[in-house]
Enzyme design. Sequence first.
Site, PDB file in Angstrom:
ATOM      1  N   LYS A  78       0.819  -1.214   0.000  1.00  0.00           N
ATOM      2  CA  LYS A  78       0.000   0.000   0.000  1.00  0.00           C
ATOM      3  C   LYS A  78       0.851   1.262   0.000  1.00  0.00           C
ATOM      4  CE  LYS A  78      -3.932  -2.254   2.182  1.00  0.00           C
ATOM      5  NZ  LYS A  78      -3.405  -3.615   1.947  1.00  0.00           N
ATOM      6  N   VAL A  87      -1.731 -10.365   4.343  1.00  0.00           N
ATOM      7  CA  VAL A  87      -1.310 -11.586   5.019  1.00  0.00           C
ATOM      8  C   VAL A  87      -2.540 -12.369   5.455  1.00  0.00           C
ATOM      9  CG1 VAL A  87      -0.006 -12.533   6.942  1.00  0.00           C
ATOM     10  CG2 VAL A  87       0.814 -10.484   5.780  1.00  0.00           C
ATOM     11  N   ARG A 122     -14.133   1.718   0.226  1.00  0.00           N
ATOM     12  CA  ARG A 122     -14.013   2.500   1.450  1.00  0.00           C
ATOM     13  C   ARG A 122     -13.032   3.642   1.241  1.00  0.00           C
ATOM     14  NH1 ARG A 122     -12.420  -2.280   5.456  1.00  0.00           N
ATOM     15  NH2 ARG A 122     -10.965  -2.570   3.716  1.00  0.00           N
ATOM     16  N   GLU A 158      -9.332   3.322  -0.293  1.00  0.00           N
ATOM     17  CA  GLU A 158      -9.147   1.967  -0.798  1.00  0.00           C
ATOM     18  C   GLU A 158      -8.987   1.961  -2.312  1.00  0.00           C
ATOM     19  OE1 GLU A 158     -10.970  -2.226   0.612  1.00  0.00           O
ATOM     20  OE2 GLU A 158     -12.440  -0.778  -0.121  1.00  0.00           O
TER      21      GLU A 158
END
Length: 656
Positions: free
Chosen positions: A448, A486, A578, A581
């Site tokens: 990210k 993960v 969201r 995102e």
Amino acid sequence: MNAKKAGTSTRRPINARTTRIILLMIADAAIVNLAAFLSLMLRMEFNLSELVECGFLDSMLSYAPLNTVTALIIILLFGLYDSMWEFAGVDELINSIFAALCISASNLVGMFCFGMIRGSKLFESPVTSAWDLITKVFTVAEMPKSFPAIYILVLIAGIGGARLSYRLIRRKKHMLGQNVVRTMVIGAGRAGAIVIRDLTSSSLSDNRVVCIIDDDPSKLGAKIYGVKVVGGSDTIKENVKKYGVDEILFAIPTASASRRREILGICSETGCQLKILPGLYQLASGEVRIEKQREVRIEDLLGRDSVKIDPAGVSSTICGMTALVTGGGGSIGSELCRQIAACSPKKLIVFDIYENNAYAIQQELLHAYPNLDLTVLIGSVRDVNRVNEVFSLYRPDLVFHAAAHKHVPLMESSPLEAVKNNVFGTLTVARAADKYGTRRMCLISTDKAVNPTNVMGATKRICEMIVQYMDGISKTDYVAVRFGNVLGSNGSVIPLFRRQIAYGGPVTVTHKDITRFFMTIPEAVSLILQAGAFAQGGEIFVLDMGEPVKIDTLARNMIRLSGYEPDVDIKIVYTGLRPGEKLYEEVLISGEGNKKTENELIFIREPLQFSSEKLLDGLDKLHSLSDTAPVSEVKHALADLVDTYTPDEREESAAK
């Protein structure tokens, strides 16, 4: 009276094994004598009167008691009373054959000796040939010359048949049962054969294997324990319908993760319950049995070939060193502690703000590694004095910085907290590593941080910049490891979906086309430790994470694995992206290089260059923000520092 009662209560009952052996011995005694009688009847073509007249029957009956005792001793010596009827197979049949040979031979010798004792004379007339000697021996023994051969065959049928009949009767009963689970086995190899054998014979199983799937064309039409290989993986759906399959069992431990995912993906669309065997190491060690099968987990559908690391290189980097793990109680941090502890460090320090997590990993490590020099400390990376105190006291050689705020939507509404914890927490730890002579610091980063659209990603990108900056001015080697989502970590999508399915739905997906990269926690940590072994300073290590996974597909597969039909039993609701995102996560920053390492799945990305002055000025600006600073102001300060960060306008509008 009480003594008698006490004495009576302590008597040990005959256990099931002893009972089984006694019943077997009774059965064998009957078989031995019936086999002798039947063998004589066969020889005399079932003419009982002739059998009586020639004296063969009288001789057999006279020797029967001794023959019975001798036969039972031979059967005992061959271990046929130690084998389990339920699992009787080739070994038991072979032992039965040898036992029958010995019984027949002992019977001949015994009846010959018995005849000599009763007065028969072997050498009343001269012996003219070997055949003449054989004839005289059988005459003394008072039995036909063909009797031993016939007796051997009848004994094999009797002794072996008694042991195999239980299995055959059980199998027939199992196949005719009313509550059987019609099962498809995928894999016609060794593991598949073991599974089919166990499912057919085990009392633990209600399964009836009705068909086998295997992609090897040479096996098509072949049978394993009477079950036919009906086609390859492309025929799974049609054969599920054809054979009325209730359950599919994947039994190819050697399959690559990508191949396993492909086949299980097909299976998940059939509506059948899915189960899978463990990995190859359990097959090699002989542990593959019906009891070892487990439910298919979503990780099996997401799987790919695991990252293979150099354990010697990793171990040599850690062995004898003092290692500090910040955020050591979290998902990644705790696994770091486990794998570091396995490499025999001089000392392991767990540093975490959350005492419950810290306590949990402490107890686990103390149990698993009783000789480990372990210290667990509570504190925050935001506390400069506390961090310096820890570094000053323990002087860690290696630092793994896993402490961070990582929840994207929450950080959108509390951006200053993300700045304090992620940015300045990293800066505090990095400066302490430099000040107290740490050899290497490894930052846990995220995909990210690539072209971030959210606060969390922007702060992690700044953390990478701090690592690069510190590496240029310090003797300490600073590196970063970047990876995707993960599996099973705190706050990840899979635990959320599990809870939603357990509640009966709906399962919420933000967007039908949204995709993410996934990896397992042990895999992520292996990458981090391998990066530490490869590190020269200043690198950003990235894992080749394969193909991204559609979250919508992930949700549907999880619903199917739970035994429900998507959009029928469990609804899927699309809630919209969201704040902050992305539809697609990226692993590379545009313009970064791509340098191979010794591990084909691990790469070094040369990070974008930036101005050190701009970084320091930006950090000062962020530091000057007060706790009452508006969300938009914090985001714009981040955008000034991270050129690739674009604040989410939706959240800013909502804040206004």
